[in-house]
Scaffold this active site. Structure first.
Site, PDB file in Angstrom:
ATOM      1  N   PRO A 160       0.815  -1.222   0.000  1.00 29.03           N
ATOM      2  CA  PRO A 160       0.000   0.000   0.000  1.00 29.03           C
ATOM      3  C   PRO A 160       0.851   1.276   0.000  1.00 29.03           C
ATOM      4  O   PRO A 160       0.345   2.364  -0.291  1.00 29.03           O
ATOM      5  CB  PRO A 160      -0.842  -0.104   1.280  1.00 29.03           C
ATOM      6  CG  PRO A 160      -0.350  -1.285   2.030  1.00 29.03           C
ATOM      7  CD  PRO A 160       0.532  -2.088   1.143  1.00 29.03           C
ATOM      8  N   GLU A 200       2.998  -6.535   8.800  1.00 27.24           N
ATOM      9  CA  GLU A 200       3.276  -5.092   8.772  1.00 27.24           C
ATOM     10  C   GLU A 200       4.293  -4.739   7.693  1.00 27.24           C
ATOM     11  O   GLU A 200       4.921  -3.684   7.758  1.00 27.24           O
ATOM     12  CB  GLU A 200       3.758  -4.613  10.146  1.00 27.24           C
ATOM     13  CG  GLU A 200       2.692  -4.704  11.227  1.00 27.24           C
ATOM     14  CD  GLU A 200       1.407  -3.968  10.866  1.00 27.24           C
ATOM     15  OE1 GLU A 200       1.491  -2.775  10.527  1.00 27.24           O
ATOM     16  OE2 GLU A 200       0.333  -4.597  10.908  1.00 27.24           O
ATOM     17  N   ARG A 206      -3.332  -9.441 -20.487  1.00 23.88           N
ATOM     18  CA  ARG A 206      -4.300  -9.153 -21.546  1.00 23.88           C
ATOM     19  C   ARG A 206      -3.735  -8.236 -22.634  1.00 23.88           C
ATOM     20  O   ARG A 206      -4.296  -8.138 -23.722  1.00 23.88           O
ATOM     21  CB  ARG A 206      -5.601  -8.589 -20.959  1.00 23.88           C
ATOM     22  CG  ARG A 206      -5.461  -7.234 -20.338  1.00 23.88           C
ATOM     23  CD  ARG A 206      -6.712  -6.854 -19.587  1.00 23.88           C
ATOM     24  NE  ARG A 206      -7.845  -6.609 -20.480  1.00 23.88           N
ATOM     25  CZ  ARG A 206      -7.980  -5.518 -21.228  1.00 23.88           C
ATOM     26  NH1 ARG A 206      -7.064  -4.575 -21.198  1.00 23.88           N
ATOM     27  NH2 ARG A 206      -9.025  -5.356 -22.007  1.00 23.88           N
ATOM     28  N   ASP A 214     -10.599   0.331 -24.879  1.00 26.89           N
ATOM     29  CA  ASP A 214     -10.860   0.173 -23.447  1.00 26.89           C
ATOM     30  C   ASP A 214     -10.813   1.490 -22.712  1.00 26.89           C
ATOM     31  O   ASP A 214     -10.057   2.384 -23.067  1.00 26.89           O
ATOM     32  CB  ASP A 214      -9.749  -0.675 -22.782  1.00 26.89           C
ATOM     33  CG  ASP A 214      -9.912  -2.138 -23.052  1.00 26.89           C
ATOM     34  OD1 ASP A 214     -11.004  -2.548 -23.419  1.00 26.89           O
ATOM     35  OD2 ASP A 214      -8.909  -2.859 -22.893  1.00 26.89           O
TER      36      ASP A 214
END
Ligand code: 6GU
Length: 257
Positions: free
Chosen positions: A86, A113, A151, A166
């Protein structure tokens, strides 16, 4: 392309790798995807992969040795080593496009963590997050990254055209799509799409793509260089949304009376 995923939960990837378009890309040997269990590289007799943080505090930290050994078992000069965290830079289509040109990608999934920072500093090329929220581990983020890259590889999608339209590929969101039946629960398909006039259809799609992007992601409009036709369309879109909000205000005021 070769992708190695270093994880404490390799079983999370089994269905993902076998199913649908990713499964087909693997079967066609367009991509090889391996999952490596970091725990297999623990030298500890209890196969431990984490420990208490120096300095104290909540949670556990992933130890450097098993991760380093796992990386070393797959790494070559050509490897791009990415840590899913993150704390990473936010993933987007631009990063996906660039990664789809790599020969070998190693994805490291963090847990607890996080991982000992010496591993990050010495052996990680890039740190990626898939958005501003916290997941229990990097596995789902790794799947998002793999899916978005695979993809794009030549031969994976049947119709090579299909990703240029897209959302995000050309810096705009995609126009709305419709299929049969022509009337569904009383709602009709936009007339122009049935006209067979491809010039008109393309123009409608260009307009709708611009409109939805303006409404939902004005930041993407700011970032994009619009051609002359799009600039004219945008003026029209802005004008009609202003009229619509005036209409709305009038309606609201009327309702207040
Ligand atoms: Cl890459 N990892 C975790 N644990 N949480 C996230 C993430 C990654 N990206 C967004 N949230």
């Amino acid at each position: 392309m070769k992708i190695d995923i270093l994880t404490l939960f390799p079983e999370m990837f089994t269905n993902f790798i076998d199913a649908s378009i990713i499964g087909r890309a693997v079967n066609k040997n367009i991509v090889t995807i391996n999952c490596i269990n970091i725990r297999d590289f623990s030298k500890d007799k209890h196969r431990r992969v984490d420990d208490y943080p120096f300095g104290g505090g909540a949670g556990m930290v992933m130890s450097p040795e098993p991760i380093y050994n796992a990386i070393s078992s797959v790494k070559s000069e050509k490897s791009k080593i990415i840590y899913l965290t993150p704390k990473g830079r936010t993933y987007n289509q631009h990063i996906a496009n660039n990664l789809s040109l790599e020969e070998h990608i190693i994805l490291l999934c963090g847990h607890y963590e996080g991982i000992d920072n010496r591993v990050v500093e010495a052996y990680i090329d890039d740190e990626i997050s898939i958005g501003d929220y916290v997941l229990t581990g990097g596995e789902i983020a790794a799947m998002a990254v793999v899916d978005s890259i695979v993809r794009l590889l030549p031969g994976v999608l049947n119709n090579q055209q299909s990703f240029v339209d897209d959302s995000h590929f050309n810096g705009l969101l995609e126009y709305p799509q419709y299929t049969r039946p022509r009337i569904f629960n009383g709602m009709e398909v936009p007339e122009v799409l049935l006209s067979g006039n491809h010039e008109k259809i393309n123009k409608w799609r260009k307009y709708e793509s611009l409109k939805i992007t303006y409404e939902r992601r004005p930041d993407m409009i700011e970032a994009k260089n619009l051609d002359k036709e799009q600039q004219e369309m945008l003026k029209d879109i802005i004008k009609s949304t202003m009229n619509a909000s005036v209409d709305n205000n009038n309606l609201e005021n009327k309702n207040k009376l």
